[in-house]
Scaffold this motif. Structure first.
Motif, PDB file in Angstrom:
ATOM      1  N   UNK A   1       0.862  -1.172   0.000  1.00 24.38           N
ATOM      2  CA  UNK A   1       0.000   0.000   0.000  1.00 24.38           C
ATOM      3  C   UNK A   1       0.903   1.229   0.000  1.00 24.38           C
ATOM      4  N   UNK A   2       0.571   2.181  -0.859  1.00 23.32           N
ATOM      5  CA  UNK A   2       1.249   3.470  -0.879  1.00 23.32           C
ATOM      6  C   UNK A   2       0.316   4.449  -0.167  1.00 23.32           C
ATOM      7  N   UNK A   3       0.839   5.072   0.888  1.00 23.89           N
ATOM      8  CA  UNK A   3       0.070   6.016   1.685  1.00 23.89           C
ATOM      9  C   UNK A   3       0.582   7.418   1.365  1.00 23.89           C
ATOM     10  N   UNK A   4      -0.295   8.218   0.769  1.00 18.24           N
ATOM     11  CA  UNK A   4       0.027   9.607   0.426  1.00 18.24           C
ATOM     12  C   UNK A   4      -0.747  10.508   1.370  1.00 18.24           C
ATOM     13  N   UNK A   5      -0.039  11.353   2.127  1.00 22.49           N
ATOM     14  CA  UNK A   5      -0.677  12.291   3.044  1.00 22.49           C
ATOM     15  C   UNK A   5      -0.221  13.690   2.677  1.00 22.49           C
ATOM     16  N   UNK A   6      -1.164  14.629   2.638  1.00 22.06           N
ATOM     17  CA  UNK A   6      -0.805  15.986   2.234  1.00 22.06           C
ATOM     18  C   UNK A   6      -1.576  17.036   3.014  1.00 22.06           C
ATOM     19  N   UNK A   7      -0.901  18.148   3.254  1.00 23.36           N
ATOM     20  CA  UNK A   7      -1.544  19.357   3.761  1.00 23.36           C
ATOM     21  C   UNK A   7      -1.878  20.193   2.537  1.00 23.36           C
ATOM     22  N   UNK A   8      -3.163  20.453   2.340  1.00 23.34           N
ATOM     23  CA  UNK A   8      -3.657  21.109   1.129  1.00 23.34           C
ATOM     24  C   UNK A   8      -3.395  22.613   1.196  1.00 23.34           C
ATOM     25  N   UNK A   9      -2.874  23.136   0.090  1.00 20.83           N
ATOM     26  CA  UNK A   9      -2.738  24.585  -0.087  1.00 20.83           C
ATOM     27  C   UNK A   9      -3.985  25.109  -0.782  1.00 20.83           C
ATOM     28  N   UNK A  10      -4.246  24.599  -1.988  1.00 23.42           N
ATOM     29  CA  UNK A  10      -5.423  25.015  -2.760  1.00 23.42           C
ATOM     30  C   UNK A  10      -5.679  23.990  -3.855  1.00 23.42           C
TER      31      UNK A  10
ATOM     32  N   UNK B   1      -8.139   4.559  -2.935  1.00 22.01           N
ATOM     33  CA  UNK B   1      -9.093   5.206  -2.039  1.00 22.01           C
ATOM     34  C   UNK B   1      -8.503   6.546  -1.608  1.00 22.01           C
ATOM     35  N   UNK B   2      -9.334   7.577  -1.525  1.00 23.80           N
ATOM     36  CA  UNK B   2      -8.847   8.885  -1.094  1.00 23.80           C
ATOM     37  C   UNK B   2      -9.939   9.627  -0.345  1.00 23.80           C
ATOM     38  N   UNK B   3      -9.491  10.485   0.572  1.00 24.24           N
ATOM     39  CA  UNK B   3     -10.419  11.331   1.310  1.00 24.24           C
ATOM     40  C   UNK B   3      -9.716  12.648   1.632  1.00 24.24           C
ATOM     41  N   UNK B   4     -10.489  13.730   1.579  1.00 20.77           N
ATOM     42  CA  UNK B   4     -10.002  15.047   1.973  1.00 20.77           C
ATOM     43  C   UNK B   4     -10.914  15.577   3.063  1.00 20.77           C
ATOM     44  N   UNK B   5     -10.308  16.185   4.068  1.00 23.45           N
ATOM     45  CA  UNK B   5     -11.081  16.787   5.145  1.00 23.45           C
ATOM     46  C   UNK B   5     -10.392  18.068   5.557  1.00 23.45           C
ATOM     47  N   UNK B   6     -11.114  19.174   5.484  1.00 23.57           N
ATOM     48  CA  UNK B   6     -10.582  20.499   5.762  1.00 23.57           C
ATOM     49  C   UNK B   6      -9.334  20.721   4.899  1.00 23.57           C
ATOM     50  N   UNK B   7      -8.153  20.795   5.496  1.00 24.81           N
ATOM     51  CA  UNK B   7      -6.951  21.060   4.693  1.00 24.81           C
ATOM     52  C   UNK B   7      -6.009  19.848   4.662  1.00 24.81           C
TER      53      UNK B   7
END
Length: 101
Positions: free
Chosen positions: A4-13, A39-45
């Protein structure tokens, strides 16, 4: 699925270009690079994406794909403040679901 590749990010825009690119690349990974599940999910930033693979060679080929590399650069420049990637070996998997009558 072995990895599994786990990609985690703090969203800018995130913009329309991001949405189109993400959809295109998800379909490409699944259809051309042997990605088994995405599978992906975004929450707030914050965003987290999980992709599942059978081999490290497939993950490496995907990482080096030209369109994916362009998207990675756009991510660094426009979409994300920061991100991390972890590649993990799946040692065991189990699941449970409740069936209603």
């Amino acid at each position: 699925m072995k990895y599994v590749v786990i990609f985690k990010a703090k969203i800018k825009a995130l913009d329309e270009q991001y949405s189109q690119t993400a959809q295109l690349l998800r379909e490409k990974a699944l259809s051309q690079f042997n990605c088994q599940k995405f599978e992906a999910i975004s929450e707030q930033d914050f965003e987290i994406a999980l992709s599942y693979w059978d081999s490290l060679a497939d993950i490496q080929a995907w990482h080096q794909d030209a369109e994916h590399q362009v998207a990675q650069q756009l991510g660094k420049e426009q979409w994300y403040q920061s991100f991390s990637v972890e590649i993990c070996k799946i040692e065991r998997h189990y699941s449970h679901s409740v069936h209603s009558i």
